[in-house]
Design a protein around this motif. Structure first.
Motif, PDB file in Angstrom:
ATOM      1  N   GLN A  90     -11.611 -30.436  -9.865  1.00 15.00           N
ATOM      2  CA  GLN A  90     -10.802 -29.043 -10.206  1.00 15.00           C
ATOM      3  C   GLN A  90      -9.401 -29.288 -10.955  1.00 15.00           C
ATOM      4  O   GLN A  90      -9.016 -28.439 -11.881  1.00 15.00           O
ATOM      5  CB  GLN A  90     -10.071 -28.796  -8.788  1.00 15.00           C
ATOM      6  CG  GLN A  90     -11.073 -27.953  -7.969  1.00 15.00           C
ATOM      7  CD  GLN A  90     -10.404 -27.258  -6.971  1.00 15.00           C
ATOM      8  OE1 GLN A  90      -9.355 -27.000  -6.949  1.00 15.00           O
ATOM      9  NE2 GLN A  90     -11.284 -27.164  -5.706  1.00 15.00           N
ATOM     10  N   LEU A  91      -8.722 -30.381 -10.806  1.00 14.44           N
ATOM     11  CA  LEU A  91      -7.687 -30.798 -11.733  1.00 14.44           C
ATOM     12  C   LEU A  91      -7.903 -31.090 -13.238  1.00 14.44           C
ATOM     13  O   LEU A  91      -7.044 -30.661 -13.917  1.00 14.44           O
ATOM     14  CB  LEU A  91      -6.641 -31.845 -10.989  1.00 14.44           C
ATOM     15  CG  LEU A  91      -6.153 -31.683  -9.711  1.00 14.44           C
ATOM     16  CD1 LEU A  91      -5.469 -33.130  -9.343  1.00 14.44           C
ATOM     17  CD2 LEU A  91      -5.156 -30.573  -9.732  1.00 14.44           C
ATOM     18  N   ARG A  95      -9.715 -24.050 -14.136  1.00  6.57           N
ATOM     19  CA  ARG A  95      -8.286 -23.232 -14.361  1.00  6.57           C
ATOM     20  C   ARG A  95      -7.739 -22.878 -13.241  1.00  6.57           C
ATOM     21  O   ARG A  95      -7.743 -21.610 -12.847  1.00  6.57           O
ATOM     22  CB  ARG A  95      -8.658 -21.937 -15.608  1.00  6.57           C
ATOM     23  CG  ARG A  95      -8.406 -22.639 -16.830  1.00  6.57           C
ATOM     24  CD  ARG A  95      -8.776 -21.590 -17.926  1.00  6.57           C
ATOM     25  NE  ARG A  95      -9.761 -21.484 -18.538  1.00  6.57           N
ATOM     26  CZ  ARG A  95     -10.584 -20.506 -18.911  1.00  6.57           C
ATOM     27  NH1 ARG A  95     -10.270 -19.260 -18.370  1.00  6.57           N
ATOM     28  NH2 ARG A  95     -11.892 -20.461 -19.549  1.00  6.57           N
ATOM     29  N   VAL A  96      -7.572 -23.970 -12.362  1.00  7.44           N
ATOM     30  CA  VAL A  96      -6.782 -23.445 -10.982  1.00  7.44           C
ATOM     31  C   VAL A  96      -5.467 -23.983 -11.197  1.00  7.44           C
ATOM     32  O   VAL A  96      -5.228 -25.385 -11.645  1.00  7.44           O
ATOM     33  CB  VAL A  96      -7.601 -24.148  -9.805  1.00  7.44           C
ATOM     34  CG1 VAL A  96      -6.991 -23.810  -8.589  1.00  7.44           C
ATOM     35  CG2 VAL A  96      -9.157 -23.769 -10.020  1.00  7.44           C
ATOM     36  N   ALA A 101      -4.454 -26.070  -6.218  1.00  3.72           N
ATOM     37  CA  ALA A 101      -5.665 -26.796  -5.952  1.00  3.72           C
ATOM     38  C   ALA A 101      -5.479 -27.916  -5.256  1.00  3.72           C
ATOM     39  O   ALA A 101      -6.468 -28.037  -4.094  1.00  3.72           O
ATOM     40  CB  ALA A 101      -6.042 -27.325  -7.493  1.00  3.72           C
ATOM     41  N   VAL A 102      -4.378 -28.963  -5.382  1.00  2.00           N
ATOM     42  CA  VAL A 102      -4.378 -29.843  -4.401  1.00  2.00           C
ATOM     43  C   VAL A 102      -4.120 -29.314  -2.772  1.00  2.00           C
ATOM     44  O   VAL A 102      -4.778 -30.040  -2.027  1.00  2.00           O
ATOM     45  CB  VAL A 102      -2.869 -30.755  -4.867  1.00  2.00           C
ATOM     46  CG1 VAL A 102      -2.540 -31.576  -3.786  1.00  2.00           C
ATOM     47  CG2 VAL A 102      -3.226 -31.506  -6.163  1.00  2.00           C
ATOM     48  N   ASP A 115      -8.744 -35.072   9.563  1.00  2.00           N
ATOM     49  CA  ASP A 115      -7.214 -34.848   9.423  1.00  2.00           C
ATOM     50  C   ASP A 115      -6.217 -36.129   9.222  1.00  2.00           C
ATOM     51  O   ASP A 115      -5.411 -36.195   8.633  1.00  2.00           O
ATOM     52  CB  ASP A 115      -6.580 -34.460  11.003  1.00  2.00           C
ATOM     53  CG  ASP A 115      -7.486 -32.809  11.171  1.00  2.00           C
ATOM     54  OD1 ASP A 115      -8.474 -32.694  11.207  1.00  2.00           O
ATOM     55  OD2 ASP A 115      -6.592 -31.980  11.344  1.00  2.00           O
ATOM     56  N   SER A 116      -7.270 -37.280   9.726  1.00  2.00           N
ATOM     57  CA  SER A 116      -6.215 -38.526   9.644  1.00  2.00           C
ATOM     58  C   SER A 116      -6.232 -39.019   8.245  1.00  2.00           C
ATOM     59  O   SER A 116      -5.512 -39.771   7.851  1.00  2.00           O
ATOM     60  CB  SER A 116      -7.059 -39.670  10.475  1.00  2.00           C
ATOM     61  OG  SER A 116      -8.387 -39.777  10.120  1.00  2.00           O
ATOM     62  N   PHE A 117      -7.239 -38.229   7.230  1.00  2.00           N
ATOM     63  CA  PHE A 117      -6.987 -38.779   5.728  1.00  2.00           C
ATOM     64  C   PHE A 117      -6.318 -37.761   5.084  1.00  2.00           C
ATOM     65  O   PHE A 117      -6.325 -37.747   3.790  1.00  2.00           O
ATOM     66  CB  PHE A 117      -8.591 -38.549   5.304  1.00  2.00           C
ATOM     67  CG  PHE A 117      -9.352 -39.777   5.930  1.00  2.00           C
ATOM     68  CD1 PHE A 117      -9.149 -41.186   5.436  1.00  2.00           C
ATOM     69  CD2 PHE A 117      -9.968 -39.437   7.036  1.00  2.00           C
ATOM     70  CE1 PHE A 117      -9.750 -42.109   6.291  1.00  2.00           C
ATOM     71  CE2 PHE A 117     -10.811 -40.713   7.839  1.00  2.00           C
ATOM     72  CZ  PHE A 117     -10.582 -41.903   7.181  1.00  2.00           C
ATOM     73  N   ARG A 118      -5.605 -36.726   5.663  1.00  2.00           N
ATOM     74  CA  ARG A 118      -4.788 -35.526   4.714  1.00  2.00           C
ATOM     75  C   ARG A 118      -3.932 -36.558   4.170  1.00  2.00           C
ATOM     76  O   ARG A 118      -3.635 -36.060   2.700  1.00  2.00           O
ATOM     77  CB  ARG A 118      -4.015 -34.632   6.127  1.00  2.00           C
ATOM     78  CG  ARG A 118      -3.456 -33.669   5.670  1.00  2.00           C
ATOM     79  CD  ARG A 118      -2.776 -32.921   6.432  1.00  2.00           C
ATOM     80  NE  ARG A 118      -1.833 -31.869   5.895  1.00  2.00           N
ATOM     81  CZ  ARG A 118      -2.126 -30.636   5.770  1.00  2.00           C
ATOM     82  NH1 ARG A 118      -3.434 -30.395   5.919  1.00  2.00           N
ATOM     83  NH2 ARG A 118      -1.376 -29.783   5.016  1.00  2.00           N
ATOM     84  N   GLY A 119      -2.946 -37.418   4.384  1.00  2.00           N
ATOM     85  CA  GLY A 119      -2.083 -38.123   3.901  1.00  2.00           C
ATOM     86  C   GLY A 119      -2.793 -38.759   2.490  1.00  2.00           C
ATOM     87  O   GLY A 119      -2.237 -38.696   1.414  1.00  2.00           O
ATOM     88  N   LEU A 120      -3.982 -39.430   2.927  1.00  2.00           N
ATOM     89  CA  LEU A 120      -4.441 -40.125   1.461  1.00  2.00           C
ATOM     90  C   LEU A 120      -4.910 -39.282   0.511  1.00  2.00           C
ATOM     91  O   LEU A 120      -4.541 -39.472  -0.841  1.00  2.00           O
ATOM     92  CB  LEU A 120      -5.708 -40.940   2.029  1.00  2.00           C
ATOM     93  CG  LEU A 120      -6.380 -41.707   1.209  1.00  2.00           C
ATOM     94  CD1 LEU A 120      -6.638 -43.276   1.739  1.00  2.00           C
ATOM     95  CD2 LEU A 120      -7.701 -41.146   0.988  1.00  2.00           C
ATOM     96  N   VAL A 121      -5.552 -38.053   0.816  1.00  2.00           N
ATOM     97  CA  VAL A 121      -6.004 -37.148  -0.068  1.00  2.00           C
ATOM     98  C   VAL A 121      -4.758 -36.784  -0.860  1.00  2.00           C
ATOM     99  O   VAL A 121      -4.792 -36.635  -2.171  1.00  2.00           O
ATOM    100  CB  VAL A 121      -6.736 -35.976   0.507  1.00  2.00           C
ATOM    101  CG1 VAL A 121      -7.017 -34.935  -0.435  1.00  2.00           C
ATOM    102  CG2 VAL A 121      -8.271 -36.541   1.153  1.00  2.00           C
ATOM    103  N   ASN A 122      -3.626 -36.302  -0.055  1.00  2.00           N
ATOM    104  CA  ASN A 122      -2.633 -35.840  -0.770  1.00  2.00           C
ATOM    105  C   ASN A 122      -1.973 -36.656  -1.495  1.00  2.00           C
ATOM    106  O   ASN A 122      -1.562 -36.345  -2.886  1.00  2.00           O
ATOM    107  CB  ASN A 122      -1.760 -35.320   0.492  1.00  2.00           C
ATOM    108  CG  ASN A 122      -0.267 -34.486  -0.207  1.00  2.00           C
ATOM    109  OD1 ASN A 122      -0.665 -33.553  -1.038  1.00  2.00           O
ATOM    110  ND2 ASN A 122       0.696 -34.735   0.396  1.00  2.00           N
ATOM    111  N   GLY A 123      -1.912 -37.742  -1.363  1.00  2.00           N
ATOM    112  CA  GLY A 123      -1.167 -39.033  -1.993  1.00  2.00           C
ATOM    113  C   GLY A 123      -2.124 -39.100  -3.247  1.00  2.00           C
ATOM    114  O   GLY A 123      -1.405 -39.348  -4.499  1.00  2.00           O
ATOM    115  N   VAL A 124      -3.216 -39.410  -3.113  1.00  2.00           N
ATOM    116  CA  VAL A 124      -4.158 -39.759  -4.276  1.00  2.00           C
ATOM    117  C   VAL A 124      -4.034 -38.455  -5.464  1.00  2.00           C
ATOM    118  O   VAL A 124      -4.004 -38.649  -6.593  1.00  2.00           O
ATOM    119  CB  VAL A 124      -5.606 -39.871  -3.922  1.00  2.00           C
ATOM    120  CG1 VAL A 124      -6.470 -39.929  -5.058  1.00  2.00           C
ATOM    121  CG2 VAL A 124      -5.791 -41.304  -3.162  1.00  2.00           C
TER     122      VAL A 124
END
Ligand SMILES: C[S@@+](CC[C@H](N)C(=O)[O-])C[C@H]1O[C@@H](n2cnc3c(N)ncnc32)[C@H](O)[C@@H]1O
Length: 435
Positions: A90-91, A95-96, A101-102, A115-124
């Protein structure tokens, strides 16, 4: 709110679909219709764009994930990996607005119970946004084929223009339609399409083919429901023309589903006696639907083309046989980019053997002077010219016939995919000699 919720599930669904393709070997054309039946049209096209796009550029996205994720996400965390692929696609390609998009991809972790991977996905994803220029400079330092290595090696070995083929495979496919000459000329249908269609003259393009500047929903094609036009690649449209069927001929379309070529044969010879055979019952439903839309009639049989004795009478013979053989589909990668990751090198030998088995079995069912057209949507010589060479060496009564592609006369034709052109296809026309 409703809109947001459906968007969230689109990202989650896209990640689940990619997981099924990459880890379970399922094709997008099998998985997408199941998912599409539950969601609205807007989300269908969003999911289609993301999943096809990810398959098209997968190695580039994988290189980015490798740079940003320390420990590979394996086993149960593969879905998180796929969600990262969705986010990066997407990034980079859609065209979002980046931050929206994040957020949407991060929120998808909840829908997917990750849920426990929320931080990882956000960080990456946020790190990618911050360091995008440096990361892309590293990833794009060398030309990436975006193809599996075994396939690149095969193409390199066979074709000096292998880079061109790879570039063409990495493009989005053009949309071609076939105009039904029973209802309209190509010229007047192009006029009815009002600026969308181009009539491209070339020896590669059959006279019934129209190129569309932008993909269209079939419902917007004039009189589509009445059979005036059919979506079919330009090079695929040569098959029925080369088969040269007359009314009254007995014709076997041996690997017929979904029926693109069966319906063309009947457009050209409406009174031909056509059998449409396929091994997959589910795909034969599409043949029946296509015949019905065009108001045509053929006998539909579910059976194995390599075992004609199981579904034919002992003395049943044909004037014309179309063998559009099961193949690697390496000529249609731009249309089905998941092929690059589903197909394995070891599949090729198996396919070559199956093609030879079907060819030999069906040859017994061809009348003297009858014609068998061998076609594939492969660009690998072992499935095409080498397959035919071996067949001719062991079949005394088989002979190649010259084919005419708009003035270009050849005994075998290997088409390659090209921009504003058709897909990769192979044709060889064989006649059964009489002493
Ligand atoms: C390239 S597709 C055919 C496309 C079709 N001719 C058209 O133009 O719409 C190949 C087809 O071969 C069928 N197939 C594979 N193995 C087969 C076999 N042993 N006997 C009959 N059909 C087979 C597949 O189910 C698939 O539908």
């Amino acid at each position: 709110m409703q809109n947001n919720a459906t968007k969230l599930s689109s990202r989650a669904l896209a990640a689940q679909i990619i997981l099924q393709v990459l880890d379970q070997g399922k094709s997008l054309s099998t998985v997408l219709p199941e998912v599409h039946s539950h969601i609205n049209i807007k989300d269908q096209s969003l999911i289609q764009e993301m999943t096809f796009g990810i398959c098209r550029v997968l190695p580039r996205l994988e290189s980015i994930v490798k740079l940003l994720v320390e420990k590979p996400l394996k086993g149960k965390t593969r879905l998180v990996h796929c969600l990262l692929l969705v986010g990066l696609y997407q990034l980079l390609y859609m065209r979002v607005p980046s931050h929206a998009a994040v957020d949407e991809v991060v929120n998808a972790t909840k829908v997917l119970k990750l849920d426990s991977f929320r931080g990882l996905v956000n960080g990456v994803l946020r790190r990618f946004l911050r360091e995008q220029a440096d990361i892309l400079a590293k990833v794009d330092k060398h030309w990436q084929t975006l193809h599996p290595e075994w396939l690149v090696n095969k193409l390199k070995k066979s074709y000096p223009h292998w880079r061109e083929i790879i570039d063409a495979n990495n493009q989005r496919p053009p949309m071609w339609i076939r105009v039904n000459s029973q209802f309209s000329s190509v010229e007047s249908y192009a006029v009815a399409l009002d600026g969308v269609a181009e009539y491209l003259h070339s020896s590669q393009i059959p006279p019934c083919a129209l190129y569309l500047n932008q993909p269209q929903a079939v419902s917007s094609l004039p009189n589509f429901a009445k059979g005036w036009a059919t979506v079919q690649d330009a090079h695929a449209q040569w098959a029925a023309l080369l088969l040269d069927v007359s009314n009254g001929d007995k014709v076997l379309d041996a690997c017929a589903a979904p029926g693109g070529k069966t319906t063309h044969i009947l457009e050209l010879a409406p009174k031909a006696n056509v059998i449409a055979l396929d091994i997959e019952q589910a795909r034969l439903k599409r043949v029946a639907e296509n015949l019905s839309r065009l108001g045509q009639d053929a006998k539909i049989i579910c059976g194995d083309a390599s075992q004609p004795n199981q579904w034919l009478e002992d003395d049943e013979m044909f004037d014309r046989i179309l063998l559009d053989a099961p193949c690697s589909a390496t000529g249609v990668i731009r249309r089905h980019p998941d092929i690059k990751w589903l197909r394995k090198e070891s599949d090729i030998d198996e396919l070559v053997q199956l093609q030879a088995k079907i060819l030999t079995a069906l040859w017994q069912r061809l009348k003297p002077n009858g014609v068998l057209l061998y076609a594939t949507c492969s660009i690998l010589p072992e499935e095409n010219s080498l397959q035919i060479k071996r067949f001719l060496e062991k079949t005394q009564d088989a002979m190649l016939v010259e084919m005419d592609f708009g003035g270009e006369k050849v005994f075998e034709k290997q088409f390659f995919p090209s921009e504003k052109g058709g897909d990769g296809f192979f044709y060889a026309k064989l006649v059964k000699k009489v002493d």
